[in-house]
Design a protein around this motif. Structure first.
Motif, PDB file in Angstrom:
ATOM      1  N   LEU A  17       0.831  -1.199   0.000  1.00  0.00           N
ATOM      2  CA  LEU A  17       0.000   0.000   0.000  1.00  0.00           C
ATOM      3  C   LEU A  17       0.864   1.246   0.000  1.00  0.00           C
ATOM      4  N   GLN A  19       0.244   5.239   0.091  1.00  0.00           N
ATOM      5  CA  GLN A  19      -0.746   6.311   0.219  1.00  0.00           C
ATOM      6  C   GLN A  19      -0.040   7.562   0.704  1.00  0.00           C
ATOM      7  N   GLU A  26      -5.968   5.254  -2.814  1.00  0.00           N
ATOM      8  CA  GLU A  26      -4.968   4.234  -2.523  1.00  0.00           C
ATOM      9  C   GLU A  26      -4.283   3.784  -3.803  1.00  0.00           C
ATOM     10  N   GLN A  27      -3.006   3.545  -3.726  1.00  0.00           N
ATOM     11  CA  GLN A  27      -2.214   2.959  -4.795  1.00  0.00           C
ATOM     12  C   GLN A  27      -1.429   1.805  -4.175  1.00  0.00           C
TER      13      GLN A  27
END
Length: 72
Positions: A17, A19, A26-27
């Motif tokens: 994650l 962020q 979210e990426q």
């Protein structure tokens, strides 16, 4: 994390994650690991950022399959 067996190796697709801030979407950073038995054979760097955990894990597995195809 997703795993699969391919060409005699175990492939691992990872999603981490990423962020930057609370208001940003979210990426997930993708990476992959290849093992044979209990030995780590190869590890990717960060393969890119994806919108979902599943996409990132799939990218890690795809990288692993491509590595096995060219080195295994």
């Amino acid at each position: 994390m997703q795993t699969e067996r391919y060409g005699g190796y175990a492939l691992w697709g990872h999603a981490i994650l990423q962020q930057e801030g609370i208001l940003q979407a979210e990426q997930f950073a993708a990476s992959g690991t290849i093992t044979e038995g209990t030995k780590v054979v190869e590890v990717s760097g960060v393969l890119g950022a994806f919108g979902t955990q599943e996409e990132a894990e799939a990218a890690g597995l795809a990288w692993g399959r491509a590595w096995v195809d060219s080195h295994g």
